[in-house]
Design a protein around this motif. Structure first.
Motif, short mmCIF file in Angstrom:
data_model
loop_
_atom_site.label_atom_id
_atom_site.label_comp_id
_atom_site.label_asym_id
_atom_site.label_seq_id
_atom_site.Cartn_x
_atom_site.Cartn_y
_atom_site.Cartn_z
N THR A 141 49.19 39.66 38.37
CA THR A 141 49.32 41.01 38.93
C THR A 141 50.27 41.04 40.13
OG1 THR A 141 47.37 40.60 40.31
CG2 THR A 141 47.01 41.66 38.19
N ASP B 197 54.08 45.26 37.59
CA ASP B 197 53.30 46.48 37.75
C ASP B 197 53.31 47.34 36.50
OD1 ASP B 197 52.74 45.69 40.33
OD2 ASP B 197 54.31 46.93 41.25
N GLN C 272 49.94 48.04 33.98
CA GLN C 272 49.46 49.40 33.83
C GLN C 272 49.25 49.79 32.37
OE1 GLN C 272 52.30 51.82 35.91
NE2 GLN C 272 51.69 51.06 37.94
#
Length: 512
Positions: free
Chosen positions: A10, A507, A511
């Protein structure tokens, strides 16, 4: 599916965990050992254990020589497919599925390549043996390109931190050396442990164990480790011509690849070590006293042609010095640039092997035990550069990937890995073919089963080439790196500029 949930990190700056260090290091190390053994068995099985006639061995070598040029087309097809597809499997990443699909078929083929047909099926003809080996060579080439390109690309995306890359590379090398040294040492005792098996069968079963062990360890690598360098979920598929144009324009990459390809001569020379030991020592009997006059003095009596015991002594001696340099490598590179370490280790290799050649020349005027001790001394001393050799090139390769990403927005690890592999195999193809013809010409294949009749010219040629080839090619490999500019401060500036791009890609993927 849940086990792959955290395949993508992450945070681009997330530190590698101890579990990831061990998983990545152990799986890569075992794969390295298996690949090294594959190269070793490829020549030894065909020339010594397969029972091919001199004419059949020459025929097999010629066929494989021409088949080697299929690598050019095969590597271009596979690598362009992997890099052009740009398919991202979400949290699985881009390369894990391909690696999993190739894992079993690739390892099955390499085990079959080491099968000693002479021992298991003594009535099989030379024609069948040659056909069998050629078919497996073709299958191995097809599977290994997918496997190695995917594994290389996957491992190149584990971390953005250059120091962590150094620790990973050092750990891989330490485990590789430990497995290699231990395996060679165990081989010395196998005749006593398994006296009813032939030499070829013992090597086959040992090789199979190492190869099979690579399967669960590679799966563990896939499950336990994360990618920290990721591309956006949707990337425009580049044209193949554009991919290769960007690779050619990547000057640091080209210089590094030329250097590494020239350095392959070391591997060719090293492959002659086993043949040299068989030729020089298999028919000899002698005694060696260690630590003479001290409290720990002991005498080793060599007999019965167990040359694996001599190889294990050489391996054990080298393991000590290699271990020292492996621990030093991550420390020293805090003060010394990777480029200087790379050049230094190549020059160190040149000095050790030239000294080895000078010390054993002329061979006919020296006693077998003296020749053995001199070879082992210089071989072990070379271990002081081996640790750096197993660490620094990996880091330079990561740096040139970074440069390609920085300049052209593409890493293209699969294509670069396959291209490097293609060029390497072409050169290895020529040198291996020449080596195989040399084994026939000097009489090794004719006297492989009766080394006591092997002429001195054959013994000396094998030993001299084992010393000369690594020296010459190691020196040649330093030349391109004098023009290599991507190091130190320059590389750090590039990494800093890439951090923002990489975090944005992570990112977007997380998502999904």
């Amino acid at each position: 599916m849940k086990m792959f949930k955290n395949s993508i990190a992450t945070d681009v700056n997330e530190r590698i965990t101890p579990k990831e260090y061990v998983a990545l290091g152990s799986s890569t190390a075992v794969s390295r050992v298996a690949s090294a053994m594959q190269g070793f068995f490829g020549g030894l099985v065909a020339s010594t254990y397969l029972g091919l006639s001199k004419e059949a061995f020459a025929t097999y070598s010629t066929i494989v020589f021409f088949l080697g040029f299929w690598d050019i087309a095969n590597d271009v097809i596979v690598s362009s497919f992997l890099d052009k597809s740009r398919k991202n499997f979400g949290q699985w990443g881009r390369f894990k599925p391909w690696l999993m699909m190739m894992l079993i078929p690739f390892n099955v083929v390499v085990i079959l390549q080491a099968l000693p047909l002479k021992e298991f099926f003594p009535g099989i003809s030379d024609t069948f043996k040659v056909t069998y080996l050629v078919l497996l060579y073709f299958l191995n080439d097809a599977f290994s390109t997918f496997y190695n390109a995917a594994l290389t690309a996957l491992n190149a995306r584990r971390t953005t931190n250059h120091m962590e890359r150094g620790y990973i590379s050092a750990m891989e090398s330490i485990i590789t050396s430990a497995i290699g040294s231990t395996g060679t040492y165990i081989a010395a005792f196998l005749p006593m442990i398994l006296p009813n098996l032939s030499e070829a069968e013992r090597y086959f079963y040992g090789y199979s164990v190492v190869t099979i062990a690579a399967i669960p360890l590679t799966l563990w690598n896939i499950i336990a480790t994360k990618e920290r360098i990721a591309e956006p979920p949707e990337v425009e598929t580049p044209k193949l011509k554009e991919v290769y144009r960007n690779i050619i324009r990547n000057k640091p990459l080209i210089l590094y690849m030329i250097s590494e390809i020239l350095g392959l001569g070391f591997g060719v020379g090293y492959s002659l070590m086993t043949y040299a030991f068989i030729a020089c020592f298999r028919a000899e009997t002698f005694s060696i006293t260690f630590f003479e006059g001290s409290a720990i003095e002991f005498t080793y009596n060599y007999s019965d042609g167990n040359y694996a015991a001599l190889l294990s002594f050489a391996s054990l001696a080298s393991f000590v010095t290699t271990g020292i340099s492996l621990f030093l490598a991550p420390i020293v590179r805090k003060w010394v640039d990777d480029k200087l370490l790379y050049i230094g280790m190549k020059i160190g290799t040149f000095v050790c092997y030239i000294a080895m050649f000078i010390s054993v020349f002329p061979l006919e005027e020296q006693e077998p035990q003296d020749v053995f001790l001199k070879v082992v001394f210089w071989y072990a001393l070379h271990g002081l550069t081996t640790g750096f050799y197993n660490t620094i090139p990996n880091l330079i390769q990561m740096a040139v990937y970074d440069y390609g990403e920085y300049r052209y927005g593409e890493r293209n690890e699969a294509t670069v890995s396959a291209l490097k592999g293609t060029l390497s195999r072409i050169l290895t193809n020529f040198t291996t073919y020449g080596t195989n013809l040399l084994l026939v010409y000097i009489g090794y294949t004719e006297f492989a089963d009766k080394p006591e009749l092997m002429p001195m010219e054959a013994k000396s040629s094998l030993l001299y080439l084992f010393a000369i080839l690594p020296a010459v090619f190691s020196l040649l490999a330093t030349i391109p790196m004098f023009f290599y500019k991507l190091s130190g401060k320059r590389h750090k500036e590039i990494i800093d500029a890439l951090e923002q791009r990489r975090q944005q890609s992570l990112d977007e993927i997380n998502q999904l």
